[in-house]
Design an enzyme around this catalytic site. Structure first.
Site, PDB file in Angstrom:
ATOM      1  N   LYS A  88       1.444  -3.338   6.634  1.00 45.56           N
ATOM      2  CA  LYS A  88       1.909  -3.578   5.257  1.00 45.56           C
ATOM      3  C   LYS A  88       3.434  -3.461   5.185  1.00 45.56           C
ATOM      4  O   LYS A  88       4.104  -4.254   4.519  1.00 45.56           O
ATOM      5  CB  LYS A  88       1.263  -2.572   4.296  1.00 45.56           C
ATOM      6  CG  LYS A  88      -0.232  -2.765   4.113  1.00 45.56           C
ATOM      7  CD  LYS A  88      -0.555  -4.081   3.429  1.00 45.56           C
ATOM      8  CE  LYS A  88      -2.022  -4.199   3.056  1.00 45.56           C
ATOM      9  NZ  LYS A  88      -2.342  -5.511   2.460  1.00 45.56           N
TER      10      LYS A  88
ATOM     11  N   TYR B 290      -2.474   0.219  10.104  1.00 51.26           N
ATOM     12  CA  TYR B 290      -2.713  -0.448   8.819  1.00 51.26           C
ATOM     13  C   TYR B 290      -1.455  -0.356   7.941  1.00 51.26           C
ATOM     14  O   TYR B 290      -0.951  -1.360   7.435  1.00 51.26           O
ATOM     15  CB  TYR B 290      -3.908   0.182   8.099  1.00 51.26           C
ATOM     16  CG  TYR B 290      -3.965  -0.200   6.634  1.00 51.26           C
ATOM     17  CD1 TYR B 290      -4.278  -1.500   6.268  1.00 51.26           C
ATOM     18  CD2 TYR B 290      -3.675   0.728   5.640  1.00 51.26           C
ATOM     19  CE1 TYR B 290      -4.293  -1.871   4.927  1.00 51.26           C
ATOM     20  CE2 TYR B 290      -3.693   0.373   4.305  1.00 51.26           C
ATOM     21  CZ  TYR B 290      -4.001  -0.925   3.954  1.00 51.26           C
ATOM     22  OH  TYR B 290      -4.008  -1.300   2.635  1.00 51.26           O
TER      23      TYR B 290
ATOM     24  N   SER C 158       0.831  -1.204   0.000  1.00 51.87           N
ATOM     25  CA  SER C 158       0.000   0.000   0.000  1.00 51.87           C
ATOM     26  C   SER C 158       0.860   1.245   0.000  1.00 51.87           C
ATOM     27  O   SER C 158       1.965   1.262   0.563  1.00 51.87           O
ATOM     28  CB  SER C 158      -0.880  -0.020   1.256  1.00 51.87           C
ATOM     29  OG  SER C 158      -1.427   1.255   1.506  1.00 51.87           O
TER      30      SER C 158
END
Length: 356
Positions: free
Chosen positions: A165, A161, A137
């Protein structure tokens, strides 16, 4: 795609019933791969895969198999790897994906995204499947010091989040380094903001609960499921005060995965390589709202809200590396993104669940 072994290459797709996964599975099947999808259906629906089969038709649909399972349960992975005899590569989509939600519930995100990925790497090592395309991402860049983001930019994820990643990428690098030269091959695809839907209107994004991302939120307002769009942050140092992102059509992303897979099979010295998948253009939230209003003919009522913790001002991609090394470039603009998203939303106002 027929391998040097004289058979179709076998691809495991984790999270393949989800938004980007299902669109990529369509393209994998059309390109001649055999596909196994593993998904826990926590934020997806098996109906998406029924529709994928319908889209590719009776000749190709037998090349898709679905396994209901969870990466956080190693036994589910063992069972799948044992039953399939062998996979040639893995495309790893499975994971939770809400920035705001991850700030509120970091442990849930770390457990799901990191433990699941560790288990997957272990299963791949155990069953000697050492090629992966990983769904990373643009959040790994955090608030970039300069835009566009290049793959060599400093990585500084600003929320759980994004960190999940980033950790998954770092784990991959450590695993590749520890192996023999050329043993592991990994491509990390750093997506910017995936939107749109398949042009057929048969598959699209269908999040459970209140959407975390802009476009599914807009779409639910447009079909009457939500009263207005909350815009988080209207005092950013941008032309209209709203945050700028690089929106990319989900079918462009799907083609990016095919290009990455081909690269994995063709190059034995790829190691771990990251590529941005974006358009290279930044669009503000209000510009995206205006484009969707134009595509749908609907007025989207908005409510201006404070910024969310962990959100950056402007993030968009440099796409030169993907163009040069993968031979991939985004084809669609925001008009097509909004057109296809509205086609999906207007035909499926309640997503895969039908009309409630």
């Amino acid at each position: 795609m027929v391998s040097g072994k004289g058979r179709a290459e076998r691809i495991l797709v984790t999270g393949g019933a989800g938004f980007i996964g299902s669109h990529t599975v369509v393209e994998l099947l059309r390109q001649g791969y055999k596909v196994w999808v593993m998904d826990n259906l926590q934020n997806s629906s098996v109906e998406s895969l029924h529709r994928v089969c319908h889209l590719v038709g009776p000749r190709l649909s037998p090349n898709l198999q679905f396994h209901h399972g969870d990466l956080c349960n190693p036994a589910d992975l063992d069972r799948l790897f044992n039953t399939s005899s062998s996979f040639d590569a893995v495309i790893h989509f499975a994971g939770l994906k809400g920035v705001g939600e991850s700030v509120v519930n970091p442990l849930h995100y770390y457990h799901n995204n990191i433990v699941g990925t560790v288990n997957l790497y272990q299963a791949m090592a155990k069953f000697n499947c050492k090629k992966m395309v990983f769904s990373s991402s643009a959040t790994v860049y955090g608030q970039p010091e300069e835009v566009p983001c290049v793959e060599e930019s400093k990585l500084h994820a600003m929320n759980p989040y994004g960190r999940s990643k980033l950790f998954a990428e770092e784990m991959g690098r450590d695993i590749e380094k520890a192996g023999e030269e050329g043993e592991w091959r990994m491509i990390f695809l750093r997506y910017f903001n995936p939107v749109g839907a398949h042009e057929s209107g048969k598959i699209g994004e269908d999040p459970t609960g209140i959407p975390n991302n802009l476009m599914p939120y807009i779409q639910q307002v447009a079909v009457g499921r939500l009263p207005h769009l909350n815009i988080y942050g209207h005092d950013y140092p941008t032309n209209d005060g709203t945050a700028i992102r690089d929106y990319i059509h989900v079918m462009d992303l799907a083609h990016g995965h095919i290009a990455a897979l081909r690269k994995l099979f063709a190059n034995d010295n790829i190691g771990c390589t990251a590529y941005n998948l974006g358009t290279g253009r930044g669009t503000s939230v209000l510009e995206m709202v205006a484009a969707f209003e134009k595509a749908s003919g609907k007025k989207i009522p908005i409510k201006l809200c404070p910024r969310r913790p962990g959100d950056a001002t402007a993030v968009y991609a440099s796409t030169e590396k993907a163009e040069k090394e993968l031979g991939w470039k985004a084809k669609y603009g925001i008009e097509e993104m909004c057109r296809d998203q509205w086609n999906w939303a207007s035909n499926n106002p309640w997503g895969y669940q039908g009309n409630h």
